[in-house]
Write a protein that holds these residues in place. Structure first.
Motif, short mmCIF file in Angstrom:
data_model
loop_
_atom_site.label_atom_id
_atom_site.label_comp_id
_atom_site.label_asym_id
_atom_site.label_seq_id
_atom_site.Cartn_x
_atom_site.Cartn_y
_atom_site.Cartn_z
N LEU A 110 -3.05 -2.41 10.37
CA LEU A 110 -2.99 -3.62 9.54
C LEU A 110 -2.48 -4.81 10.37
O LEU A 110 -3.02 -5.93 10.28
CB LEU A 110 -2.09 -3.34 8.34
CG LEU A 110 -1.89 -4.44 7.31
CD1 LEU A 110 -3.21 -4.95 6.75
CD2 LEU A 110 -0.99 -3.92 6.17
N LEU A 151 -5.75 1.49 -5.05
CA LEU A 151 -4.73 0.92 -4.16
C LEU A 151 -5.37 0.23 -2.98
O LEU A 151 -4.95 -0.86 -2.56
CB LEU A 151 -3.78 2.03 -3.68
CG LEU A 151 -2.91 2.67 -4.77
CD1 LEU A 151 -2.26 3.95 -4.27
CD2 LEU A 151 -1.85 1.68 -5.24
N ARG A 152 -6.41 0.86 -2.41
CA ARG A 152 -7.13 0.25 -1.29
C ARG A 152 -7.82 -1.04 -1.73
O ARG A 152 -7.70 -2.09 -1.08
CB ARG A 152 -8.14 1.27 -0.74
CG ARG A 152 -8.91 0.83 0.50
CD ARG A 152 -10.35 0.47 0.17
NE ARG A 152 -11.03 1.51 -0.55
CZ ARG A 152 -11.88 1.28 -1.54
NH1 ARG A 152 -12.17 0.05 -1.91
NH2 ARG A 152 -12.48 2.29 -2.17
N PHE A 160 0.86 -1.18 0.00
CA PHE A 160 0.00 0.00 0.00
C PHE A 160 0.90 1.23 0.00
O PHE A 160 1.41 1.64 1.04
CB PHE A 160 -0.93 -0.01 1.22
CG PHE A 160 -1.91 1.13 1.23
CD1 PHE A 160 -2.97 1.16 0.34
CD2 PHE A 160 -1.77 2.19 2.13
CE1 PHE A 160 -3.87 2.22 0.33
CE2 PHE A 160 -2.67 3.24 2.12
CZ PHE A 160 -3.73 3.25 1.23
N ASP A 198 -14.56 -7.56 -1.92
CA ASP A 198 -15.34 -6.62 -2.72
C ASP A 198 -16.79 -6.52 -2.24
O ASP A 198 -17.50 -5.58 -2.57
CB ASP A 198 -15.35 -7.05 -4.19
CG ASP A 198 -13.95 -7.03 -4.80
OD1 ASP A 198 -13.03 -6.50 -4.15
OD2 ASP A 198 -13.80 -7.55 -5.91
N PHE A 211 -5.39 -4.00 -2.72
CA PHE A 211 -4.74 -4.58 -1.54
C PHE A 211 -5.70 -5.53 -0.84
O PHE A 211 -5.36 -6.68 -0.52
CB PHE A 211 -4.31 -3.45 -0.59
CG PHE A 211 -3.46 -3.92 0.57
CD1 PHE A 211 -2.09 -3.76 0.56
CD2 PHE A 211 -4.04 -4.51 1.69
CE1 PHE A 211 -1.31 -4.20 1.63
CE2 PHE A 211 -3.28 -4.95 2.75
CZ PHE A 211 -1.90 -4.79 2.73
N ARG A 212 -6.92 -5.07 -0.59
CA ARG A 212 -7.90 -5.90 0.13
C ARG A 212 -8.26 -7.16 -0.65
O ARG A 212 -8.43 -8.23 -0.09
CB ARG A 212 -9.16 -5.07 0.43
CG ARG A 212 -8.95 -4.11 1.61
CD ARG A 212 -10.11 -3.15 1.77
NE ARG A 212 -11.40 -3.81 1.66
CZ ARG A 212 -12.03 -4.42 2.66
NH1 ARG A 212 -11.51 -4.43 3.87
NH2 ARG A 212 -13.18 -5.00 2.46
N ASP A 229 -4.10 6.22 -7.92
CA ASP A 229 -5.53 6.22 -7.54
C ASP A 229 -5.71 5.50 -6.19
O ASP A 229 -5.54 4.29 -6.09
CB ASP A 229 -6.30 5.50 -8.66
CG ASP A 229 -7.80 5.45 -8.40
OD1 ASP A 229 -8.22 5.53 -7.23
OD2 ASP A 229 -8.55 5.32 -9.38
N GLY A 230 -6.05 6.29 -5.17
CA GLY A 230 -6.15 5.73 -3.82
C GLY A 230 -7.21 4.65 -3.71
O GLY A 230 -7.01 3.64 -3.01
N GLY A 231 -8.34 4.85 -4.39
CA GLY A 231 -9.39 3.83 -4.33
C GLY A 231 -8.92 2.51 -4.92
O GLY A 231 -9.21 1.44 -4.39
N LEU A 262 -5.40 -9.60 -0.39
CA LEU A 262 -5.25 -10.16 0.95
C LEU A 262 -6.45 -11.02 1.35
O LEU A 262 -6.27 -12.11 1.92
CB LEU A 262 -5.08 -9.02 1.97
CG LEU A 262 -5.04 -9.41 3.45
CD1 LEU A 262 -3.88 -10.35 3.74
CD2 LEU A 262 -4.94 -8.17 4.33
N LEU A 263 -7.64 -10.55 1.06
CA LEU A 263 -8.86 -11.16 1.61
C LEU A 263 -9.64 -11.97 0.58
O LEU A 263 -10.61 -12.63 0.93
CB LEU A 263 -9.77 -10.06 2.18
CG LEU A 263 -9.11 -9.14 3.23
CD1 LEU A 263 -9.96 -7.90 3.47
CD2 LEU A 263 -8.86 -9.88 4.54
#
Lengths: 178, 196
Positions: B60, B180-181, B44, B194, B184-185, B176-178, B188-189
């Motif tokens: 985190l 990147l967030r 991130f 989503d 990452f999720r 783009d922050g959205g 990981l998840l």
């Protein structure tokens, strides 16, 4: 007075638990005293004391990156410490729930609290945070429940301002005696 | 003492074969260093919120206690979030490590001196805050020792790694922050992220 009004922090804490919150970042405020005690006494809640509210924005963002829901507790003066970090929340569209106990708002006795207390709402709104208010003890838990739905249902940053009417501190002496 | 370690070598060594490592990259050169090593959904990179990298790593680490979390950040960024070292020292997350890539400069704004150029010792501060391990790194041998501690030792661990002050070609991650967030999720998840 109903139970929800008498022990509004307990009802508020139950609303946070029901929303799935498991990390609580906080900078202490007298108005959050009981809520912090409840969080610290709960083995299923990670209560994290912060040196400044700004850390709580990173804490909440990192928690969400890791899949955890969190809450951030602060006094209105702490909102000013978060401003630049809130830019990350907006740009990345992090869900964020802030519970803000107000000073400098209703019957304030300390003039140094008034500037930030009066600027709390416009500062939050300028950074794209949805601002909601609870004016009476019996409405705090319901307002928190609705705010949590807005946060994790609609991916918003929401600050729930808990009025000084709710907290009921009338003087410095009373606050010191808490 | 003149630094000899090169920042891109240090960061590349930290991230090669990263195997599940979760990375938070502080704004500026450290984000470019991580991207130069290899862009990854599980990094991130921060383009703002200066001072918040360590606290983001803490959130985190608390959310993912079974995963190793590495914050890679600069001396200027770390100095802006010194209080978070105290908070991390109190929380003592065993899975959190912080690598401060210390060129003693604000690299993005004209290479002005930071306080570490005047002797401020971030490793000593971390030790005083209760970190399990904290070290000042100047040599290749110390860097290798720090790499092992950052990736494996019980945390929280901090390594302040002195590097050559150099301007390097920009290697930029997505902005783009959205994005990147979300990426990452998802990495990981899983796809369930989503729908959360």
């Amino acid at each position: 007075m109903s139970e929800a009004a008498r022990d509004w922090p307990a009802a508020l804490y139950a609303a946070l638990k029901a929303a799935g919150v498991r990390i609580a970042g906080y900078v202490p405020d007298a108005g959050h005293k009981r809520l912090i005690e409840l969080a610290r006494a709960d083995p299923a809640m990670r209560a994290v004391a912060l040196t400044t509210e700004e850390e709580g924005i990173g804490l909440a963002a990192g928690a969400w990156l890791g899949g955890a829901r969190s809450v951030l507790l602060m006094q209105s003066s702490g909102v000013g410490n978060c401003v630049n970090a809130l830019g990350m929340v907006r740009e990345c569209r992090f869900p964020l729930l802030m519970l803000v106990t107000m000073r400098g708002e209703f019957g304030e006795f300390n003039p140094w609290q008034v500037p930030m207390g009066q600027a709390t709402r416009p500062v939050l709104e300028a950074m794209g945070v949805v601002v909601q208010e609870a004016q009476r003890p019996e409405e705090v838990a319901g307002a928190a429940e609705a705010a949590a739905r807005l946060v994790w249902g609609s991916y918003c940053a929401v600050a729930l301002l808990i009025s000084q009417r709710v907290i009921g501190i009338k003087s410095f002496q009373e606050q010191a005696a808490q | 003492m003149t630094a000899t370690l090169r920042r891109r070598d240090v960061v590349r060594a930290l991230l090669e074969g990263r195997d599940g490592l979760l990375v938070v990259a502080g704004l500026g050169s450290t984000a470019w260093d991580c991207t130069a090593a290899a862009d990854s959904a599980l990094t991130f990179p921060m383009w703002g919120a200066m001072g918040a990298a360590a606290a983001t790593g803490l959130g985190l680490a608390l959310a993912q206690p079974e995963r190793r979390v590495l914050v890679v950040t600069g001396d200027g960024e770390m100095l802006m979030g010194l209080g978070s070292l105290a908070t991390i020292g109190v929380e003592r997350p065993a899975n959190l490590a912080i690598a401060v890539i210390d060129n003693e400069r604000y690299g993005e704004t004209g290479m002005q001196a930071t306080h570490t150029a005047h002797g401020v010792d971030l490793a000593a501060i971390a030790r005083a805050c209760g970190f399990a391990q904290a070290m000042l790194v100047r040599t290749a041998a110390e860097s290798e020792e720090a790499r092992r501690a950052l990736l494996c030792a019980p945390g929280p661990v901090l390594a302040q790694i002195k590097v050559v002050p150099e301007k390097l070609p920009l290697v930029l991650p997505p902005r783009d922050g959205g994005l990147l967030r979300a990426r990452f999720r998802r990495a990981l998840l899983g796809p369930a992220a989503d729908l959360q």
